[in-house]
Motif scaffolding. Structure first.
Motif, mmCIF file in Angstrom:
data_model
loop_
_atom_site.group_PDB
_atom_site.id
_atom_site.type_symbol
_atom_site.label_atom_id
_atom_site.label_comp_id
_atom_site.label_asym_id
_atom_site.label_seq_id
_atom_site.Cartn_x
_atom_site.Cartn_y
_atom_site.Cartn_z
ATOM 1 N N GLU A 1 19.606 -36.787 0.834
ATOM 2 C CA GLU A 1 20.957 -36.373 0.472
ATOM 3 C C GLU A 1 21.995 -36.795 1.515
ATOM 4 O OE1 GLU A 1 20.880 -32.175 -0.444
ATOM 5 O OE2 GLU A 1 18.833 -32.362 -1.252
ATOM 6 N N TYR A 2 21.533 -37.380 2.636
ATOM 7 C CA TYR A 2 22.449 -37.682 3.733
ATOM 8 C C TYR A 2 22.257 -39.103 4.254
ATOM 9 C CZ TYR A 2 23.278 -32.719 3.579
ATOM 10 O OH TYR A 2 23.612 -31.456 3.137
ATOM 11 N N ASP A 3 23.348 -39.643 4.805
ATOM 12 C CA ASP A 3 23.307 -40.930 5.490
ATOM 13 C C ASP A 3 23.032 -40.755 6.974
ATOM 14 O OD1 ASP A 3 24.148 -42.428 3.137
ATOM 15 O OD2 ASP A 3 26.120 -41.526 3.462
ATOM 16 N N ALA A 4 23.462 -39.617 7.529
ATOM 17 C CA ALA A 4 23.285 -39.361 8.963
ATOM 18 C C ALA A 4 23.028 -37.879 9.183
ATOM 19 C CB ALA A 4 24.521 -39.800 9.748
ATOM 20 N N ILE A 5 22.083 -37.578 10.065
ATOM 21 C CA ILE A 5 21.782 -36.202 10.465
ATOM 22 C C ILE A 5 21.902 -36.134 11.980
ATOM 23 C CG2 ILE A 5 20.020 -34.404 10.557
ATOM 24 C CD1 ILE A 5 18.908 -35.464 7.918
ATOM 25 N N LEU A 6 22.789 -35.269 12.471
ATOM 26 C CA LEU A 6 23.011 -35.112 13.905
ATOM 27 C C LEU A 6 22.474 -33.753 14.327
ATOM 28 C CD1 LEU A 6 25.340 -37.117 12.817
ATOM 29 C CD2 LEU A 6 26.441 -36.632 14.998
ATOM 30 N N VAL A 7 21.641 -33.757 15.364
ATOM 31 C CA VAL A 7 20.990 -32.532 15.828
ATOM 32 C C VAL A 7 21.576 -32.135 17.176
ATOM 33 C CG1 VAL A 7 18.804 -31.443 16.430
ATOM 34 C CG2 VAL A 7 18.868 -33.182 14.622
ATOM 35 N N ASP A 8 22.222 -30.973 17.217
ATOM 36 C CA ASP A 8 22.793 -30.435 18.453
ATOM 37 C C ASP A 8 21.709 -29.627 19.161
ATOM 38 O OD1 ASP A 8 24.558 -29.628 20.437
ATOM 39 O OD2 ASP A 8 25.309 -27.928 19.271
ATOM 40 N N CYS A 9 21.136 -30.218 20.213
ATOM 41 C CA CYS A 9 19.964 -29.624 20.861
ATOM 42 C C CYS A 9 20.352 -28.549 21.876
ATOM 43 C CB CYS A 9 19.158 -30.714 21.576
ATOM 44 S SG CYS A 9 18.395 -31.901 20.462
ATOM 45 N N PRO A 10 19.452 -27.592 22.115
ATOM 46 C CA PRO A 10 19.693 -26.599 23.156
ATOM 47 C C PRO A 10 19.484 -27.212 24.534
ATOM 48 C CG PRO A 10 17.512 -26.305 22.230
ATOM 49 C CD PRO A 10 18.176 -27.375 21.418
ATOM 50 N N PRO A 11 20.029 -26.578 25.589
ATOM 51 C CA PRO A 11 19.794 -27.061 26.950
ATOM 52 C C PRO A 11 18.382 -26.688 27.389
ATOM 53 C CG PRO A 11 21.143 -25.091 26.997
ATOM 54 C CD PRO A 11 20.950 -25.426 25.549
ATOM 55 N N SER A 12 17.412 -27.479 26.985
ATOM 56 C CA SER A 12 16.008 -27.134 27.180
ATOM 57 C C SER A 12 15.171 -28.392 27.286
ATOM 58 C CB SER A 12 15.517 -26.280 26.003
ATOM 59 O OG SER A 12 14.115 -26.169 25.994
ATOM 60 N N LEU A 13 14.064 -28.282 28.000
ATOM 61 C CA LEU A 13 13.086 -29.364 28.051
ATOM 62 C C LEU A 13 11.747 -28.906 27.465
ATOM 63 C CD1 LEU A 13 13.748 -30.864 31.623
ATOM 64 C CD2 LEU A 13 14.450 -31.797 29.414
ATOM 65 N N GLY A 14 11.803 -27.898 26.598
ATOM 66 C CA GLY A 14 10.584 -27.329 26.053
ATOM 67 C C GLY A 14 10.079 -28.041 24.811
ATOM 68 N N LEU A 15 9.238 -27.344 24.043
ATOM 69 C CA LEU A 15 8.623 -27.920 22.854
ATOM 70 C C LEU A 15 9.659 -28.260 21.791
ATOM 71 C CD1 LEU A 15 5.464 -25.623 22.478
ATOM 72 C CD2 LEU A 15 5.626 -27.883 23.551
ATOM 73 N N SER A 16 10.753 -27.492 21.734
ATOM 74 C CA SER A 16 11.792 -27.787 20.745
ATOM 75 C C SER A 16 12.427 -29.139 21.026
ATOM 76 C CB SER A 16 12.855 -26.684 20.746
ATOM 77 O OG SER A 16 13.406 -26.508 22.036
ATOM 78 N N MET A 17 12.583 -29.488 22.305
ATOM 79 C CA MET A 17 13.141 -30.799 22.648
ATOM 80 C C MET A 17 12.151 -31.906 22.292
ATOM 81 S SD MET A 17 15.723 -32.437 23.686
ATOM 82 C CE MET A 17 15.654 -34.215 23.450
ATOM 83 N N ASP A 18 10.861 -31.637 22.470
ATOM 84 C CA ASP A 18 9.838 -32.606 22.036
ATOM 85 C C ASP A 18 9.961 -32.877 20.535
ATOM 86 O OD1 ASP A 18 8.814 -32.823 24.566
ATOM 87 O OD2 ASP A 18 7.026 -31.605 24.184
ATOM 88 N N ALA A 19 10.141 -31.806 19.757
ATOM 89 C CA ALA A 19 10.242 -31.952 18.310
ATOM 90 C C ALA A 19 11.510 -32.721 17.917
ATOM 91 C CB ALA A 19 10.230 -30.580 17.638
ATOM 92 N N ALA A 20 12.604 -32.453 18.633
ATOM 93 C CA ALA A 20 13.855 -33.156 18.339
ATOM 94 C C ALA A 20 13.736 -34.637 18.682
ATOM 95 C CB ALA A 20 15.001 -32.514 19.113
ATOM 96 N N ALA A 21 13.175 -34.933 19.849
ATOM 97 C CA ALA A 21 13.020 -36.333 20.244
ATOM 98 C C ALA A 21 12.097 -37.077 19.288
ATOM 99 C CB ALA A 21 12.476 -36.407 21.672
ATOM 100 N N TYR A 22 11.029 -36.429 18.871
ATOM 101 C CA TYR A 22 10.108 -37.054 17.913
ATOM 102 C C TYR A 22 10.838 -37.370 16.610
ATOM 103 C CZ TYR A 22 5.990 -37.812 14.984
ATOM 104 O OH TYR A 22 5.058 -38.361 14.128
ATOM 105 N N TYR A 23 11.714 -36.473 16.195
ATOM 106 C CA TYR A 23 12.463 -36.683 14.957
ATOM 107 C C TYR A 23 13.371 -37.914 15.057
ATOM 108 C CZ TYR A 23 15.377 -35.696 10.879
ATOM 109 O OH TYR A 23 16.042 -35.788 9.682
#
Length: 411
Positions: free
Chosen positions: A269-291
């Protein structure tokens, strides 16, 4: 009236209805050509017609000037006389002919959804403002012109005197369908755009990533309403349960792919998805970077990591930690994870040597390179206070024109 001289062309002064002038300006910009060449082509086409066109209402025509090849205007004037139409009517018809022959080219959409991971483990650098502003710039009306800073000049101008001129250009909006994902439990992006965080007892992105979804993810998405974005800009609000995300992900299968699994159903449904990440180096950042990794058959630079920093020393330390984590992910998982670039945010040359020398140090990094410098000005703070998108609140401020340049650098 023809007035020499402009290199090998002559200046022409006449009148043209204001609406036609605006349509001509927008359409020429959409096709990447000068107005003078569009008018030249329109006159040539009009002179080649075998019969007169229907009259155009020129009652409110306004002054209009351009540059044409020597002799074309005189020949055109003679043709108008021979056809029994006024010069203003003939010019209006010629412009209309060019518009008909050169329809709007339409929006250039990516083959694979663009995924922009906006990050830095240091808080307060303005990731949220950059995420929102870049998404807004990607979604702006493609049938209107918007002021854009010419990026190739910004670095030199910003590192010189405070009153150094910056070059601007009016360009059509990019017109993409954009989703902003508030991935930060602090919910700054959600609140700044005038929405409320999702209730903790309900459904959320965290629950979808943890395999605890209560419904469809698309049902959580809300529009960012303003006429300049049409229905092209949407937001996936945050929920405070994201504070528990790292704990929940620790027990999830293939946890690095959790964000991708959650967002996959709505990507088409989208041309671009922008993810505003938290100030973290944890598992959530791993998931965002993988995405944000490069997928099969995806062009380099279509998706990746956009790092937001400030022109001061602590940002450099945080940048080092982030890039180390990204390099570890690249190596451990064999990811093709591109850097889209560095954005130097909250820049103010009036802060003196610390700011200017830090900016120069960021500029010296060639991979990834600086793709945007955004000033520290009052309009962003005002937009946050009134909970409106910056590009709707102050579309011509320096921050807005800089964010449009950034959007074009990474699009």
């Amino acid at each position: 009236m023809a007035v020499p001289t402009h290199s090998d062309r002559e200046k022409v002064v006449s009148k043209l209805p204001a609406g036609l002038q605006q349509d001509l300006k927008i359409r020429a910009a959409q096709h990447g050509i000068d107005i003078q060449h569009a008018v030249e082509a329109g006159i040539t086409a009009w002179r080649g017609l075998g019969s007169n066109l229907s009259p155009i209402d020129t009652a409110r025509a306004k002054s209009f000037s351009t540059w044409l090849p020597p002799g074309q205007w005189d020949g055109f004037r003679n043709d108008c006389t021979a056809r029994g139409v006024s010069l203003v009517q003939g010019l209006s018809q010629a412009v209309h002919v060019w518009l008909d022959k050169n329809p709007s080219p339409g929006v250039q959409r990516p083959v694979i959804v663009k995924r922009v991971i906006v990050c830095n483990q240091k808080g307060g650098v303005g990731k949220t403002a950059v995420t929102a502003g870049t998404g807004e710039a990607l979604a702006e009306d493609p049938d209107q012109l918007h002021p854009v800073r010419i990026s190739k000049h910004f670095a030199a101008a910003l590192t010189e005197e405070e009153d150094s001129p910056l070059d601007y250009e009016d360009l059509p909006g990019l017109g993409l369908n954009v989703l902003l994902v508030d991935f930060d439990p602090q919910s700054h992006l959600t609140k700044q755009l005038g929405h409320q965080p999702l209730p903790i007892e309900g459904d959320s992105l965290t629950k979808h990533m943890a395999g605890e979804a209560k419904g469809e993810l698309r049902d959580l998405i809300v529009p960012v309403e303003d006429e300049r974005f049409g229905d092209r800009l949407h937001l996936l609000p945050a929920c405070t349960d994201a504070f528990l995300l790292d704990v929940k992900l620790s027990g999830v299968r293939a946890r690095e792919a959790a964000l991708e699994r959650a967002l996959a159903p709505i990507e088409d449904e989208y041309d671009a998805i922008l993810v505003d990440c938290p100030p973290s180096l944890g598992l959530s950042m791993d998931a965002a970077a993988y995405y944000g990794r490069r997928r099969a058959d995806e062009e380099p630079g279509n998706s990746g990591v956009l790092v937001v920093v400030q022109a001061e020393d602590s940002s450099a330390d945080a940048y080092g930690l982030l890039t180390t984590q990204i390099e570890d992910l690249r190596g451990d998982m064999g990811l093709e994870l591109d850097y889209l670039g560095i954005v130097v945010n909250h820049y103010d040359a009036r802060r003196g040597y610390i700011a200017t020398s830090s900016l120069n140090a960021w500029m010296d990094i060639k991979d990834p390179r600086v793709v945007g410098v955004i000033g520290d000005l009052k309009e962003q703070k005002e937009a946050v206070r009134v909970k409106r998108p910056l590009l709707a609140y102050a579309p011509r401020c320096d921050q807005s024109v800089g964010l449009r340049a950034l959007a074009r650098e990474i699009s």
